[in-house]
Write a protein that holds these residues in place. Structure first.
Motif, PDB file in Angstrom:
ATOM      1  N   CYS A 106     -42.070 -35.141 -25.412  1.00 28.82           N
ATOM      2  CA  CYS A 106     -40.644 -35.997 -25.155  1.00 28.82           C
ATOM      3  C   CYS A 106     -40.946 -37.259 -25.696  1.00 28.82           C
ATOM      4  CB  CYS A 106     -40.247 -35.827 -23.847  1.00 28.82           C
ATOM      5  SG  CYS A 106     -38.463 -36.579 -23.766  1.00 28.82           S
ATOM      6  N   CYS A 110     -38.923 -40.405 -18.277  1.00 30.76           N
ATOM      7  CA  CYS A 110     -38.198 -40.752 -17.527  1.00 30.76           C
ATOM      8  C   CYS A 110     -38.659 -40.599 -16.090  1.00 30.76           C
ATOM      9  CB  CYS A 110     -37.128 -39.574 -17.322  1.00 30.76           C
ATOM     10  SG  CYS A 110     -35.944 -39.598 -18.699  1.00 30.76           S
ATOM     11  N   CYS A 113     -37.917 -37.246 -14.416  1.00 27.99           N
ATOM     12  CA  CYS A 113     -38.103 -36.093 -15.033  1.00 27.99           C
ATOM     13  C   CYS A 113     -38.826 -34.976 -14.263  1.00 27.99           C
ATOM     14  CB  CYS A 113     -38.994 -36.163 -16.346  1.00 27.99           C
ATOM     15  SG  CYS A 113     -39.212 -34.738 -17.233  1.00 27.99           S
ATOM     16  N   GLN A 115     -39.637 -31.946 -15.373  1.00 27.54           N
ATOM     17  CA  GLN A 115     -40.805 -31.349 -16.107  1.00 27.54           C
ATOM     18  C   GLN A 115     -41.721 -32.460 -16.826  1.00 27.54           C
ATOM     19  OE1 GLN A 115     -38.259 -28.320 -17.629  1.00 27.54           O
ATOM     20  NE2 GLN A 115     -39.931 -27.233 -18.101  1.00 27.54           N
ATOM     21  N   PRO A 117     -43.535 -34.431 -19.252  1.00 33.26           N
ATOM     22  CA  PRO A 117     -43.643 -34.091 -20.687  1.00 33.26           C
ATOM     23  C   PRO A 117     -45.334 -34.057 -20.972  1.00 33.26           C
ATOM     24  CG  PRO A 117     -42.381 -35.910 -20.652  1.00 33.26           C
ATOM     25  CD  PRO A 117     -42.650 -35.736 -19.309  1.00 33.26           C
ATOM     26  N   ASN A 179     -32.163 -36.030 -25.402  1.00 31.90           N
ATOM     27  CA  ASN A 179     -31.855 -37.569 -25.017  1.00 31.90           C
ATOM     28  C   ASN A 179     -31.169 -38.078 -26.216  1.00 31.90           C
ATOM     29  OD1 ASN A 179     -33.833 -38.321 -26.921  1.00 31.90           O
ATOM     30  ND2 ASN A 179     -35.404 -38.015 -25.131  1.00 31.90           N
TER      31      ASN A 179
HETATM   32  S1  SF4 Z   1     -37.532 -34.156 -20.831  1.00 33.53           S
HETATM   33 FE1  SF4 Z   1     -35.525 -35.260 -20.289  1.00 33.53          FE
HETATM   34  S2  SF4 Z   1     -35.982 -36.006 -18.391  1.00 33.53           S
HETATM   35 FE2  SF4 Z   1     -37.890 -35.330 -19.110  1.00 33.53          FE
HETATM   36  S3  SF4 Z   1     -38.688 -37.281 -19.860  1.00 33.53           S
HETATM   37 FE3  SF4 Z   1     -37.801 -36.406 -21.453  1.00 33.53          FE
HETATM   38  S4  SF4 Z   1     -35.681 -36.983 -21.588  1.00 33.53           S
HETATM   39 FE4  SF4 Z   1     -36.502 -37.417 -19.687  1.00 33.53          FE
END
Ligand code: SF4
Ligand code: SF4
Length: 381
Positions: A106, A110, A113, A115, A117, A179
């Motif tokens: 990713c 976040c 998040c 999950q 990255p 995103n």
């Molecule tokens: S997967 Fe979605 S929630 Fe997780 S860091 Fe990336 S943009 Fe953010």
């Protein structure tokens, strides 16, 4: 994703196949996985087998035995079997929340998040997505979601897979969770030109219109303007866009201003969603920093949602149980949590609205139990 466990018959390479309980004719067995109580001669010719019983003999070398809860598997489900005895359910025929997971990478970090990255190689996930689509070809499906990580980071493969979903399944509703940042580049968005728009929507996360706040939430400077530009570019190519905001301690006080901004700058969007947190992954680690209780954010959420409703904007609330939703916006609250990670508390069993409520994430490290209040009669929606 639902995962069942058992014992692998031997050290075989992982493979993907379609579950059959009924059995198939001999020459159509090679991409199927037989689900059987008894590993006998009937297992011959299948790609693999799953049994609640004991290890089979020579009839099928690649199988997983002693599997519990095999009743959770249905005819036509698509599963991945591996040599440590895992059965990952990649596609559930009876679900409306099936996803193709394209990458763990990713370009955001976040704070909430669920999950986190990973910088892993995406090729395993991409091959898996292709195999699932191969098995779904010619079948009727209701929906499919392309997700990650950030699915656009796999570049051209993203466009190929999206096109396959949209073209091979015109009957289905295809969603992309993103995103939106890469779509801020016009040359990137232009690659969508040959993809039909009729049955596809981009669900883009935007957590504030204030750049400092959004960028603090997603952990990467410049994300707010990139995401908003991305939304404009997607719309200019004729794609419907849904904007999703996750409510946290960071942004709950500014929901009304956010709604006003949506009305002023993104009135063309197809849908707006206010979402509760899933306290898993990074969100679990940062729960004290980001979690906020429904009593605290409720009035702000109510005012933001009502502002949108009054202005004719299509709006929903996801992941917030009905008893924790202000009464005058309950009618836009949806059952939004994927079935495999959806739970209810004991009190919910005596609630008259349980069948309309989203319940809770089984994956969350904490739940606002103090706010659970079962309904003693049906509510008007
Ligand atoms: S997967 Fe979605 S929630 Fe997780 S860091 Fe990336 S943009 Fe953010
Ligand atoms: S009591 Fe349970 S089922 Fe009823 S609204 Fe609350 S969370 Fe939902």
């Amino acid at each position: 994703m639902r995962v069942l466990k058992g014992l692998a018959s031997r050290n075989f390479s992982p493979f993907i196949g379609e579950i059959t309980r009924k059995g198939r004719t001999f020459y159509s067995r090679k991409s199927s996985v037989l689900l059987t109580d008894d590993m006998g001669l009937s297992a011959l010719g299948y790609r693999g087998c799953i049994t609640s019983g004991s290890k089979g003999k020579f009839y099928h070398p690649d199988h997983i035995y002693n599997v519990e809860n095999t009743d959770l598997l249905n005819e036509g489900d698509i599963v991945r079997l591996d040599n440590v005895g895992n059965i990952e359910v990649l596609w559930e025929c009876n679900s409306h929340q099936n996803c193709l997971f394209l990458t763990e990478r990713c370009n955001c970090r976040c704070v909430m998040c669920p999950q986190p990255p990973q910088n892993s190689d995406s090729s395993v996930f991409l091959n898996q997505a292709e195999e699932v689509l191969n098995l779904l070809k010619g079948k009727q499906i209701s929906d499919c979601c392309l997700t990650g990580g950030e699915p656009t980071l796999v570049g051209d493969k993203f466009f190929v897979l999206l096109r396959r979903c949209v073209v091979e399944h015109p009957e289905a509703f295809i969603t992309v969770l993103s995103n939106g940042k890469l779509f801020s580049e016009h040359s990137f968005t232009r690659k969508l030109s040959n993809i039909p728009r009729e049955n596809c929507i981009f669900c883009i996360s935007l957590h504030s219109e204030i750049d400092m706040l959004h960028d603090a939430i997603v952990g990467v400077h410049g994300s707010c303007s990139a995401t908003q530009q991305g939304i404009y570019n997607l719309a200019s190519f004729g794609f419907p866009v849904e904007i999703r905001i996750v409510i946290s301690r960071y942004n709950y006080r500014y929901l009304v201003q956010f709604a006003e901004h949506m009305y002023n700058y993104f009135p063309f969007c197809a849908h707006f969603v206010f979402m509760g947190l899933e306290l898993h992954g990074c969100a679990a680690v940062h729960s004290e920093e980001i979690d906020v209780d429904p009593l605290e954010y409720g009035p702000y959420l109510r005012d933001a949602v009502l502002l949108m409703i009054r202005r004719g904007m299509p709006v929903s609330v996801y992941n917030i149980p009905l008893c924790m939703c202000p009464s005058d916006i309950r009618h836009v609250a949806s059952q939004s949590i994927s079935s495999w990670k959806n739970i209810w508390m004991e009190e919910c069993n005596r609630c008259m609205e349980k069948d309309n409520c989203c319940g809770f994430f089984s994956t969350s490290v904490s739940i606002h139990k103090n706010f659970i209040k079962p309904f003693t009669e049906r509510i008007e929606r």
